[in-house]
Motif scaffolding. Sequence first.
Motif, mmCIF file in Angstrom:
data_model
loop_
_atom_site.group_PDB
_atom_site.id
_atom_site.type_symbol
_atom_site.label_atom_id
_atom_site.label_comp_id
_atom_site.label_asym_id
_atom_site.label_seq_id
_atom_site.Cartn_x
_atom_site.Cartn_y
_atom_site.Cartn_z
ATOM 1 N N CYS A 172 -31.315 9.734 -5.359
ATOM 2 C CA CYS A 172 -30.823 10.186 -4.056
ATOM 3 C C CYS A 172 -30.301 11.627 -4.128
ATOM 4 O O CYS A 172 -30.541 12.452 -3.228
ATOM 5 C CB CYS A 172 -29.742 9.245 -3.547
ATOM 6 S SG CYS A 172 -30.369 7.595 -3.137
ATOM 7 N N GLY A 173 -29.573 11.936 -5.211
ATOM 8 C CA GLY A 173 -29.068 13.307 -5.354
ATOM 9 C C GLY A 173 -30.189 14.319 -5.504
ATOM 10 O O GLY A 173 -30.164 15.409 -4.896
ATOM 11 N N ALA A 174 -31.177 13.946 -6.316
ATOM 12 C CA ALA A 174 -32.304 14.865 -6.503
ATOM 13 C C ALA A 174 -33.086 15.042 -5.209
ATOM 14 O O ALA A 174 -33.554 16.149 -4.880
ATOM 15 C CB ALA A 174 -33.221 14.326 -7.606
ATOM 16 N N MET A 175 -33.253 13.934 -4.439
ATOM 17 C CA MET A 175 -33.961 14.029 -3.156
ATOM 18 C C MET A 175 -33.218 14.968 -2.206
ATOM 19 O O MET A 175 -33.822 15.853 -1.562
ATOM 20 C CB MET A 175 -34.087 12.644 -2.516
ATOM 21 C CG MET A 175 -35.094 11.740 -3.199
ATOM 22 S SD MET A 175 -35.091 10.080 -2.477
ATOM 23 C CE MET A 175 -35.494 10.462 -0.772
ATOM 24 N N LEU A 176 -31.897 14.788 -2.080
ATOM 25 C CA LEU A 176 -31.130 15.639 -1.187
ATOM 26 C C LEU A 176 -31.196 17.098 -1.630
ATOM 27 O O LEU A 176 -31.405 18.010 -0.807
ATOM 28 C CB LEU A 176 -29.675 15.155 -1.150
ATOM 29 C CG LEU A 176 -28.718 15.958 -0.271
ATOM 30 C CD1 LEU A 176 -29.172 15.911 1.187
ATOM 31 C CD2 LEU A 176 -27.291 15.420 -0.396
ATOM 32 N N TYR A 177 -31.057 17.329 -2.940
ATOM 33 C CA TYR A 177 -31.112 18.713 -3.454
ATOM 34 C C TYR A 177 -32.496 19.316 -3.240
ATOM 35 O O TYR A 177 -32.643 20.490 -2.882
ATOM 36 C CB TYR A 177 -30.753 18.709 -4.937
ATOM 37 C CG TYR A 177 -30.624 20.088 -5.538
ATOM 38 C CD1 TYR A 177 -29.478 20.853 -5.325
ATOM 39 C CD2 TYR A 177 -31.652 20.637 -6.297
ATOM 40 C CE1 TYR A 177 -29.364 22.122 -5.868
ATOM 41 C CE2 TYR A 177 -31.552 21.904 -6.838
ATOM 42 C CZ TYR A 177 -30.397 22.644 -6.623
ATOM 43 O OH TYR A 177 -30.285 23.891 -7.145
ATOM 44 N N VAL A 231 -42.076 13.723 1.805
ATOM 45 C CA VAL A 231 -43.229 12.954 1.331
ATOM 46 C C VAL A 231 -43.191 12.827 -0.191
ATOM 47 O O VAL A 231 -43.411 11.744 -0.754
ATOM 48 C CB VAL A 231 -44.535 13.620 1.808
ATOM 49 C CG1 VAL A 231 -45.751 12.982 1.138
ATOM 50 C CG2 VAL A 231 -44.665 13.517 3.318
ATOM 51 N N VAL A 232 -42.922 13.958 -0.851
ATOM 52 C CA VAL A 232 -42.868 13.925 -2.330
ATOM 53 C C VAL A 232 -41.745 13.008 -2.804
ATOM 54 O O VAL A 232 -41.920 12.179 -3.712
ATOM 55 C CB VAL A 232 -42.698 15.356 -2.874
ATOM 56 C CG1 VAL A 232 -42.520 15.327 -4.396
ATOM 57 C CG2 VAL A 232 -43.896 16.220 -2.500
ATOM 58 N N ASP A 233 -40.574 13.120 -2.167
ATOM 59 C CA ASP A 233 -39.433 12.285 -2.576
ATOM 60 C C ASP A 233 -39.680 10.814 -2.251
ATOM 61 O O ASP A 233 -39.235 9.917 -2.978
ATOM 62 C CB ASP A 233 -38.167 12.760 -1.879
ATOM 63 C CG ASP A 233 -37.725 14.134 -2.377
ATOM 64 O OD1 ASP A 233 -38.131 14.490 -3.496
ATOM 65 O OD2 ASP A 233 -37.004 14.837 -1.646
ATOM 66 N N ALA A 234 -40.426 10.540 -1.143
ATOM 67 C CA ALA A 234 -40.767 9.150 -0.832
ATOM 68 C C ALA A 234 -41.648 8.567 -1.929
ATOM 69 O O ALA A 234 -41.507 7.397 -2.317
ATOM 70 C CB ALA A 234 -41.472 9.069 0.519
ATOM 71 N N LEU A 268 -43.713 16.542 -11.378
ATOM 72 C CA LEU A 268 -44.118 17.931 -11.540
ATOM 73 C C LEU A 268 -44.154 18.640 -10.195
ATOM 74 O O LEU A 268 -43.822 19.836 -10.094
ATOM 75 C CB LEU A 268 -45.493 17.986 -12.209
ATOM 76 C CG LEU A 268 -45.519 17.506 -13.676
ATOM 77 C CD1 LEU A 268 -46.939 17.485 -14.206
ATOM 78 C CD2 LEU A 268 -44.622 18.377 -14.557
ATOM 79 N N MET A 269 -44.592 17.933 -9.121
ATOM 80 C CA MET A 269 -44.573 18.549 -7.786
ATOM 81 C C MET A 269 -43.154 18.910 -7.378
ATOM 82 O O MET A 269 -42.888 19.993 -6.841
ATOM 83 C CB MET A 269 -45.183 17.589 -6.766
ATOM 84 C CG MET A 269 -46.689 17.475 -6.862
ATOM 85 S SD MET A 269 -47.323 16.312 -5.615
ATOM 86 C CE MET A 269 -49.078 16.403 -5.956
ATOM 87 N N THR A 270 -42.222 17.986 -7.616
ATOM 88 C CA THR A 270 -40.829 18.271 -7.279
ATOM 89 C C THR A 270 -40.311 19.458 -8.073
ATOM 90 O O THR A 270 -39.612 20.345 -7.535
ATOM 91 C CB THR A 270 -39.963 17.038 -7.566
ATOM 92 O OG1 THR A 270 -40.472 15.936 -6.832
ATOM 93 C CG2 THR A 270 -38.517 17.268 -7.188
ATOM 94 N N LEU A 271 -40.683 19.527 -9.385
ATOM 95 C CA LEU A 271 -40.254 20.657 -10.219
ATOM 96 C C LEU A 271 -40.850 21.960 -9.696
ATOM 97 O O LEU A 271 -40.160 22.990 -9.585
ATOM 98 C CB LEU A 271 -40.682 20.402 -11.660
ATOM 99 C CG LEU A 271 -40.369 21.524 -12.665
ATOM 100 C CD1 LEU A 271 -38.861 21.735 -12.770
ATOM 101 C CD2 LEU A 271 -40.951 21.198 -14.034
ATOM 102 N N ALA A 272 -42.155 21.930 -9.348
ATOM 103 C CA ALA A 272 -42.808 23.147 -8.873
ATOM 104 C C ALA A 272 -42.210 23.615 -7.554
ATOM 105 O O ALA A 272 -41.956 24.812 -7.346
ATOM 106 C CB ALA A 272 -44.308 22.896 -8.731
ATOM 107 N N ALA A 312 -32.438 19.432 -11.511
ATOM 108 C CA ALA A 312 -32.561 18.180 -10.761
ATOM 109 C C ALA A 312 -33.933 17.538 -10.947
ATOM 110 O O ALA A 312 -34.028 16.334 -11.226
ATOM 111 C CB ALA A 312 -32.252 18.418 -9.284
ATOM 112 N N PRO A 313 -35.085 18.302 -10.824
ATOM 113 C CA PRO A 313 -36.391 17.654 -11.034
ATOM 114 C C PRO A 313 -36.560 17.115 -12.446
ATOM 115 O O PRO A 313 -37.086 16.007 -12.635
ATOM 116 C CB PRO A 313 -37.387 18.774 -10.733
ATOM 117 C CG PRO A 313 -36.659 19.705 -9.820
ATOM 118 C CD PRO A 313 -35.234 19.673 -10.281
ATOM 119 N N LEU A 314 -36.160 17.929 -13.456
ATOM 120 C CA LEU A 314 -36.298 17.449 -14.834
ATOM 121 C C LEU A 314 -35.433 16.206 -15.068
ATOM 122 O O LEU A 314 -35.869 15.253 -15.733
ATOM 123 C CB LEU A 314 -35.916 18.565 -15.806
ATOM 124 C CG LEU A 314 -36.884 19.746 -15.873
ATOM 125 C CD1 LEU A 314 -36.336 20.852 -16.795
ATOM 126 C CD2 LEU A 314 -38.262 19.310 -16.361
#
Length: 335
Positions: A22-27, A54-57, A89-93, A114-116
Amino acid sequence: MNSVQTRSAERALSGGTWLIVCGAMLYSILTVTPLMSKHTAEEWDWTAPILPLVVDAAVVIVVKLDDVLARLGAHGGRWPITLRWMTGLMTLALNTADSALKKDLVGVAVHSVAPLLLIVTAETSLSYRRAIARAVAALEAEQKAERERRERAARERAEQARAEAREEREHAAQLAREQREHEARLSREAAEREERRRREEREARERAEAAEREARERREREREQREQERLTLEQQARQRAEAEQRERAEQAERERREREERAARERAALLERGPAEDKLLEGEARRIVAAAFEANLSVRQAAELCGWSVGWVSQRYAEHRDPGTGGAELAIAGN
């Protein structure tokens, strides 16, 4: 570790994983939305948060399904791994793209945290869940084996108990047969002894009844004689008591008449003295007042006879009329 501790560890792992997700999604939404706004036509600015959502879902789906499969002890194959790493990786990019375009290495490092952390947490939580599932399965297998061992031991004990019970029943049946034979022999002997005893008791009872009849007749004659003597004595005692009662009544009547006559003579003597020339002594005055009260004389006449005041004589009359009131007034006057 028991099942309660295992469930507690699973809840802690699940709670921590979802907290990080949840924290990573919000960030990610807060970081990626400005980047998407810059690279989207102005009339489509409102679509900027859709891509990070979409990515976080997809991340949420991967984490949830991995959790379910780990609980069931199953494996989803290569596609879940591909989806998990691709979304990571998409979230990191997306989170580091803006800083990378600006050549801001510090920003890249900060936005990659956060992504890592999400990628490593997803892999680590999956490993933890699988390890916990294997441990729980081993624990359940061990418990099942222990239950089977206990059940087998219980069956063996039950079988042994049944065999011992069967032997005991056979032994008890043999003892019961011997006991019945012994009891039958004892019953025959007891019946013979009982018959002899009843015969002897019957003869003794007949002798006792004859002796009892003689004793009863003798006691009856003695009782009639004592009853006759008692009635005679009671009659004599009653006659003596009646004579004594009549004598006491006559004596009491004579004494009462004598007291009344003496009291009348005394009152007459006191009243015949005439008016007192001087105030008499209190004791003598009280006797005169009492005689005047008995003779129904007036208060003034009594005052003339004793030489005291009319008020004092009135108080004495009140005492004679109501002894309680007069006694209380006398006590108050004495005080």
